[in-house]
Design a protein around this motif. Structure first.
Motif, mmCIF file in Angstrom:
data_model
loop_
_atom_site.group_PDB
_atom_site.id
_atom_site.type_symbol
_atom_site.label_atom_id
_atom_site.label_comp_id
_atom_site.label_asym_id
_atom_site.label_seq_id
_atom_site.Cartn_x
_atom_site.Cartn_y
_atom_site.Cartn_z
ATOM 1 N N ALA A 8 46.507 14.892 45.752
ATOM 2 C CA ALA A 8 46.350 13.398 45.433
ATOM 3 C C ALA A 8 47.455 12.673 45.453
ATOM 4 O O ALA A 8 47.563 11.530 45.862
ATOM 5 C CB ALA A 8 45.357 13.340 44.299
ATOM 6 N N TRP A 11 49.401 12.757 49.052
ATOM 7 C CA TRP A 11 49.001 11.649 49.737
ATOM 8 C C TRP A 11 48.904 10.443 49.528
ATOM 9 O O TRP A 11 48.827 9.361 50.212
ATOM 10 C CB TRP A 11 47.311 12.145 50.399
ATOM 11 C CG TRP A 11 47.213 13.318 50.864
ATOM 12 C CD1 TRP A 11 48.191 14.106 51.667
ATOM 13 C CD2 TRP A 11 45.947 14.409 51.145
ATOM 14 N NE1 TRP A 11 48.007 15.085 52.281
ATOM 15 C CE2 TRP A 11 46.472 15.288 52.095
ATOM 16 C CE3 TRP A 11 44.819 14.189 50.693
ATOM 17 C CZ2 TRP A 11 45.503 16.465 52.299
ATOM 18 C CZ3 TRP A 11 43.872 15.167 51.008
ATOM 19 C CH2 TRP A 11 44.147 16.103 51.788
ATOM 20 N N SER A 12 48.486 9.869 48.216
ATOM 21 C CA SER A 12 48.603 8.494 47.500
ATOM 22 C C SER A 12 50.045 8.015 47.444
ATOM 23 O O SER A 12 50.101 6.890 47.338
ATOM 24 C CB SER A 12 47.859 8.627 46.219
ATOM 25 O OG SER A 12 48.739 9.255 45.069
ATOM 26 N N HIS A 105 40.779 9.669 54.415
ATOM 27 C CA HIS A 105 41.969 8.829 54.216
ATOM 28 C C HIS A 105 41.471 7.392 54.898
ATOM 29 O O HIS A 105 42.046 6.436 53.861
ATOM 30 C CB HIS A 105 43.068 9.137 55.097
ATOM 31 C CG HIS A 105 43.546 10.874 54.706
ATOM 32 N ND1 HIS A 105 44.955 10.972 54.206
ATOM 33 C CD2 HIS A 105 43.088 11.912 54.733
ATOM 34 C CE1 HIS A 105 44.974 12.174 53.837
ATOM 35 N NE2 HIS A 105 43.946 12.748 54.273
ATOM 36 N N ALA A 108 39.388 5.781 52.261
ATOM 37 C CA ALA A 108 40.388 5.407 50.907
ATOM 38 C C ALA A 108 41.159 4.138 51.164
ATOM 39 O O ALA A 108 41.099 3.304 50.193
ATOM 40 C CB ALA A 108 41.063 6.626 50.606
ATOM 41 N N GLU A 109 41.635 4.128 52.024
ATOM 42 C CA GLU A 109 42.513 3.015 52.256
ATOM 43 C C GLU A 109 41.441 1.672 52.415
ATOM 44 O O GLU A 109 42.112 0.649 51.818
ATOM 45 C CB GLU A 109 43.306 2.864 53.478
ATOM 46 C CG GLU A 109 44.405 3.945 53.604
ATOM 47 C CD GLU A 109 45.273 3.591 52.439
ATOM 48 O OE1 GLU A 109 45.633 2.362 52.140
ATOM 49 O OE2 GLU A 109 46.010 4.374 51.870
ATOM 50 N N LEU A 112 40.552 1.035 48.877
ATOM 51 C CA LEU A 112 41.763 0.487 48.044
ATOM 52 C C LEU A 112 42.135 -0.977 48.420
ATOM 53 O O LEU A 112 42.552 -1.854 47.749
ATOM 54 C CB LEU A 112 42.809 1.178 48.361
ATOM 55 C CG LEU A 112 42.800 2.587 47.633
ATOM 56 C CD1 LEU A 112 43.785 3.558 48.080
ATOM 57 C CD2 LEU A 112 42.873 2.461 46.048
ATOM 58 N N ARG A 138 44.754 4.362 43.163
ATOM 59 C CA ARG A 138 45.209 5.076 44.628
ATOM 60 C C ARG A 138 45.140 6.511 44.314
ATOM 61 O O ARG A 138 44.671 7.270 45.415
ATOM 62 C CB ARG A 138 46.453 4.503 44.602
ATOM 63 C CG ARG A 138 47.097 4.530 46.081
ATOM 64 C CD ARG A 138 48.245 3.873 46.077
ATOM 65 N NE ARG A 138 48.501 4.187 47.718
ATOM 66 C CZ ARG A 138 47.754 3.886 48.749
ATOM 67 N NH1 ARG A 138 47.135 3.104 48.676
ATOM 68 N NH2 ARG A 138 48.101 4.436 49.815
ATOM 69 N N HIS A 139 45.456 6.899 43.366
ATOM 70 C CA HIS A 139 45.576 8.332 43.101
ATOM 71 C C HIS A 139 44.038 8.931 42.957
ATOM 72 O O HIS A 139 43.913 10.116 43.753
ATOM 73 C CB HIS A 139 46.184 8.700 41.514
ATOM 74 C CG HIS A 139 46.478 10.132 41.444
ATOM 75 N ND1 HIS A 139 45.568 10.893 40.766
ATOM 76 C CD2 HIS A 139 47.618 11.027 41.641
ATOM 77 C CE1 HIS A 139 46.431 12.008 40.731
ATOM 78 N NE2 HIS A 139 47.353 12.120 41.232
ATOM 79 N N TYR A 142 42.599 9.294 46.378
ATOM 80 C CA TYR A 142 43.069 10.517 47.341
ATOM 81 C C TYR A 142 42.731 11.743 46.586
ATOM 82 O O TYR A 142 42.704 13.006 47.271
ATOM 83 C CB TYR A 142 44.669 10.184 47.365
ATOM 84 C CG TYR A 142 44.750 9.335 48.791
ATOM 85 C CD1 TYR A 142 44.612 9.941 49.885
ATOM 86 C CD2 TYR A 142 45.147 8.172 48.521
ATOM 87 C CE1 TYR A 142 44.747 9.208 51.115
ATOM 88 C CE2 TYR A 142 45.061 7.288 49.569
ATOM 89 C CZ TYR A 142 45.112 7.485 51.076
ATOM 90 O OH TYR A 142 45.262 6.945 52.007
#
Ligand code: HEM
Length: 168
Positions: A8, A11-12, A105, A108-109, A112, A138-139, A142
């Motif tokens: 996490a 990647w974050s 991913h 997640a983006e 966010l 963010r953490h 990920y």
């Protein structure tokens, strides 16, 4: 194997200690219940209106009002308020709860992106809380991606009976 927390962070781009700086102040006392309701309403209005159908469709089986309540009750509980989420839904177990969804991913983006816009347009969120929440979200996003990858790996692993009977 790298831990999910480690992945996490990698990647974050947010180290764990920065993500957990969310706890350096009681955000619930600072912001109040209504701000969390406003933030989650703002966020899910954006998600359910997203032009990107692939992302919007991840939420197709959830009712918007329900999703809003699930989210703000979790935020309230996680950020120093009463355990509203656990009282109604049980243990948060976020990786398990996201198991049915494609938490990639890319997803997640997108999540966010909407959350950033929601944070920027919800009144009464002070700058310090905004930065700490951005890092925490963010953490966590990920962390969920890492959990999703682990799920996919486990799904690909043949069961021991299949492995034993495969002499080809
Ligand atoms: C990484 C991208 C993410 C995707 C694609 C995603 C997707 C979803 C979906 C489809 C739901 C079901 C909506 C509902 O019925 O409540 C959900 C629920 C939820 N998500 Fe996420 N999520 C993501 C990230 C996050 C993050 C970063 C957090 C926390 C900081 C979070 C916290 C929650 C919570 C608390 C629920 C409600 C669970 C329940 O009550 O069962 N999610 N998410």
């Amino acid at each position: 194997m790298q831990s999910l927390q480690h992945k996490a962070s990698e990647w974050s781009g947010v180290p764990s200690d920065e993500a957990f700086a969310i706890d350096d102040t009681n955000r619930f006392l600072k912001l109040g219940l209504q701000t969390f309701i406003n933030l989650s309403t703002n966020f899910y209005n954006r998600v359910y209106d997203d032009d990107e159908e692939w992302f919007r469709s991840i939420f197709a089986d959830s009712e918007k009002q329900n999703a809003i309540q699930n989210q703000y009750e979790f935020f309230v509980q996680r950020m120093g308020g009463p355990p509203l989420f656990s009282q109604r839904r049980g243990h948060p177990a976020l990786i398990g709860r996201h198991r049915p969804f494609p938490v990639t991913h890319e997803a997640a983006e997108r999540w966010l992106h909407h959350m950033q816009q929601a944070l920027d347009s919800t009144p009464d969120i002070d700058d310090d809380s905004k930065i700490k929440m951005q890092n925490f979200f963010r953490h966590t996003a990920y962390f969920l991606v890492a959990g999703n990858e682990l799920k996919k790996q486990n799904e690909q692993m043949p069961c021991k009976h299949a492995a034993g009977s495969d002499n080809s």
